[in-house]
Design an enzyme around this catalytic site. Structure first.
Site, PDB file in Angstrom:
ATOM      1  CG  ASP A 129      -0.543  -2.812   1.608  1.00 38.37           C
ATOM      2  OD1 ASP A 129      -1.189  -3.742   1.114  1.00 38.37           O
ATOM      3  OD2 ASP A 129      -0.555  -2.543   2.830  1.00 38.37           O
ATOM      4  CE  LYS A 163       3.599  -7.816  -2.511  1.00 34.78           C
ATOM      5  NZ  LYS A 163       3.392  -6.732  -1.558  1.00 34.78           N
ATOM      6  N   GLY A 205      -4.055  -8.313  -0.570  1.00 31.39           N
ATOM      7  CA  GLY A 205      -5.083  -7.741  -1.443  1.00 31.39           C
ATOM      8  C   GLY A 205      -4.391  -6.968  -2.524  1.00 31.39           C
ATOM      9  CG  HIS A 206      -2.045  -8.269  -5.217  1.00 38.46           C
ATOM     10  ND1 HIS A 206      -1.460  -9.404  -5.698  1.00 38.46           N
ATOM     11  CD2 HIS A 206      -1.280  -7.872  -4.183  1.00 38.46           C
ATOM     12  CE1 HIS A 206      -0.380  -9.683  -4.982  1.00 38.46           C
ATOM     13  NE2 HIS A 206      -0.268  -8.768  -4.052  1.00 38.46           N
ATOM     14  CD  GLN A 239       1.037 -11.311   3.346  1.00 38.73           C
ATOM     15  OE1 GLN A 239       1.692 -12.328   3.216  1.00 38.73           O
ATOM     16  NE2 GLN A 239      -0.226 -11.242   2.978  1.00 38.73           N
TER      17      GLN A 239
HETATM   18  P1  IMP Z   1      -2.047 -11.211   9.470  1.00 43.65           P
HETATM   19  O1  IMP Z   1      -1.218 -11.544   8.290  1.00 43.65           O
HETATM   20  O2  IMP Z   1      -3.504 -11.027   9.167  1.00 43.65           O
HETATM   21  O3  IMP Z   1      -1.814 -12.153  10.622  1.00 43.65           O
HETATM   22  O4  IMP Z   1      -1.578  -9.768  10.022  1.00 43.65           O
HETATM   23  C1  IMP Z   1      -0.296  -9.551  10.594  1.00 43.65           C
HETATM   24  C2  IMP Z   1       0.259  -8.196  10.185  1.00 43.65           C
HETATM   25  O5  IMP Z   1       0.565  -8.195   8.806  1.00 43.65           O
HETATM   26  C3  IMP Z   1      -0.718  -7.028  10.391  1.00 43.65           C
HETATM   27  O6  IMP Z   1       0.025  -5.862  10.733  1.00 43.65           O
HETATM   28  C4  IMP Z   1      -1.333  -6.836   9.019  1.00 43.65           C
HETATM   29  O7  IMP Z   1      -1.807  -5.537   8.815  1.00 43.65           O
HETATM   30  C5  IMP Z   1      -0.117  -7.129   8.145  1.00 43.65           C
HETATM   31  N1  IMP Z   1      -0.481  -7.599   6.813  1.00 43.65           N
HETATM   32  C6  IMP Z   1      -0.908  -8.839   6.470  1.00 43.65           C
HETATM   33  N2  IMP Z   1      -1.116  -8.907   5.140  1.00 43.65           N
HETATM   34  C7  IMP Z   1      -0.776  -7.709   4.644  1.00 43.65           C
HETATM   35  C8  IMP Z   1      -0.729  -7.178   3.309  1.00 43.65           C
HETATM   36  O8  IMP Z   1      -1.030  -7.849   2.317  1.00 43.65           O
HETATM   37  N3  IMP Z   1      -0.324  -5.895   3.209  1.00 43.65           N
HETATM   38  C9  IMP Z   1       0.057  -5.152   4.274  1.00 43.65           C
HETATM   39  N4  IMP Z   1       0.040  -5.602   5.519  1.00 43.65           N
HETATM   40  C10 IMP Z   1      -0.367  -6.876   5.698  1.00 43.65           C
END
Ligand code: IMP
Length: 432
Positions: free
Chosen positions: A13, A16, A40-41, A225
């Site tokens: 977040d 990007k 999510g962008h 991420q």
């Molecule tokens: P998962 O990717 O859904 O398995 O989540 C694992 C961890 O990564 C959690 O803490 C999510 O909140 C975090 N996470 C996954 N995708 C994002 C992102 O795009 N931005 C911020 N945190 C993310």
């Protein structure tokens, strides 16, 4: 010609999406190489807000090709919805400008069900996943049972894989988690229909990128991420299930390391984190709430409020090392306007030891206390500034401090969500 990688330096977040959208003007092609619709962008173009989870942000630029590499995991329903929504808003998406890897793994209903069931069972020790089935899908990829894009084009193959997978997944869902088992026929029909919709977009991404490189085109790789959510180098187990570092561009898109010219790291001017896990500079006070509200710090995928804190240069410097960063892009600087004193973590005190890098062990990190440097804030509205020298002197001082601590130059500074609310310092496709 240059191939550039954009990576988040924190816990995701970082903004990007805007950076990639901006740099797409200079690129011919934008490629995603890991993650799925956990990302999510949020983009604001001509005052219109777009949230993209799978399609690279570059899609908003006519004439540019967007690719989704083999290292990603695809929820086909989400991808189809994004294609349809963009087309509905007048952004043309077709096989001309969107290519999906035939080898990307598909997120199935049992992946989502297992992700959610596992988190529920963990209770207080949950990871705080997005619940999109990302982890279970990568698990199947690694244990060699996964369903890939091209499997959706063949009823027989899909049926065979589903039979094998559902035998095990339904046992887990029913017997271990106490959830309802899933119906094979319904899944087969649903996913074959997705396959039919997506078939025209499917191709060999590695070959397509290679072709572009040979033609001397510029390719931009878009990380999802952030570095500290990397499954190897992040704050394990509070991480996502893919490698988010720049090195994974090669495996996740199918290109050789020698093809990468430059890696840029995106740094939000403060730090945020969604989900559980250690966060040394977290603010649980009015300043944290102020940043959350002014920065709109709510997850674009799950809507969850993001935890907010001071800028942590230990986190950023660790990312400089892990990604081999050549330059930094600073985002959301405007959100800090009006805070009288800004703190920046420049090291961690861990017992009697001072650390300059994020320790890989969770216990170690939880025991760390940030060592702060204090910098004076600014009151002026910086949203209209387009040249570094026109920023208030304290804002310039804050940026200088980041640059000096990181030891690499700033390439871009973003002072607002819009495309034009940007101070360009270096051309990422052409700088030494
Ligand atoms: P998962 O990717 O859904 O398995 O989540 C694992 C961890 O990564 C959690 O803490 C999510 O909140 C975090 N996470 C996954 N995708 C994002 C992102 O795009 N931005 C911020 N945190 C993310």
């Amino acid at each position: 010609m240059a191939n550039v990688v954009i990576i988040g330096t924190q816990w995701g977040d970082e903004g990007k999406g805007k950076v990639v959208d901006l740099l797409t003007e200079r690129a011919d092609c934008v490629v995603r190489f890991q993650g799925g619709n956990n990302a999510g962008h949020t983009l604001v173009v001509d005052g219109k807000k777009f949230i993209l989870h799978l399609i690279p942000s570059g899609i908003l630029h006519p004439g540019k090709v967007c690719m989704i590499g083999n290292g990603t995991v695809i929820d086909p329903a989400v991808l189809i919805q994004e294609i349809d929504r963009l087309n509905g808003h007048g952004v043309a998406v077709s096989p001309e400008n969107l290519v999906l890897s035939r080898y990307a793994h598909i997120i199935m209903p049992y992946h989502r069900a297992l992700d959610i069931a596992r988190e529920n069972k963990k209770g207080k020790s949950k990871i705080g996943t997005t619940g999109r089935g990302i982890g279970p899908c990568y698990e199947d990829k690694v244990c060699r049972g996964g369903i890939r894009t091209h499997d959706l084009f063949n009823r027989k193959t899909l049926r065979k894989k589903l039979e094998k997978n559902l035998e095990e997944k339904n046992f887990m869902l029913g017997k271990f988690f106490g959830e309802e088992p899933l119906d094979i026929d319904a899944i087969e029909e649903e996913y074959l229909a997705y396959g039919e919709r997506l078939a025209p977009f499917a191709d060999h991404v590695s070959e397509r990128i290679d072709e572009l490189c040979r033609q001397g085109r510029d390719v931009l790789f878009e990380g999802a991420q952030g570095t500290h959510l990397d499954v190897d180098h992040g704050t394990y187990p509070y991480v996502t299930s893919s490698n988010t570092v720049a090195g994974n561009v090669c495996a996740g898109a199918g290109i050789g390391p020698t093809r990468i010219d430059r890696v840029l790291g995106v740094v939000k001017a403060y730090t945020t984190r969604v989900g559980e896990g250690p966060f040394p500079t977290e603010l649980r006070d009015a300043t944290g709430e102020r940043i959350q509200s002014l920065g709109g710090e709510y997850g674009s995928t799950t809507g969850r409020p993001r935890r907010c804190g001071w800028l942590d240069m230990v986190v950023v410097n660790t990312s400089v090392r892990l990604n081999g960063l050549a330059g930094l892009v600073i985002t959301k600087l405007d959100v800090l306007t009006g805070i009288p004193v800004l703190k920046v973590a420049v090291g961690y005190q861990c017992g009697s030891r001072r650390l300059n890098s994020v320790p890989p062990e969770l216990d170690g990190l939880e025991a760390c206390r940030p060592i702060y440097e204090e910098l004076p804030g600014w009151e002026e509205d910086i949203g209209r500034v387009r040249r570094l020298g026109d920023l208030p002197s304290n804002t310039q001082r804050y940026l200088k401090a980041i640059e000096e601590i990181a030891g690499i130059p700033l390439a871009i500074v973003s002072v607002g969500p819009g495309r034009d609310e940007t101070i360009a310092l270096k051309d990422p496709f052409d700088f030494e």
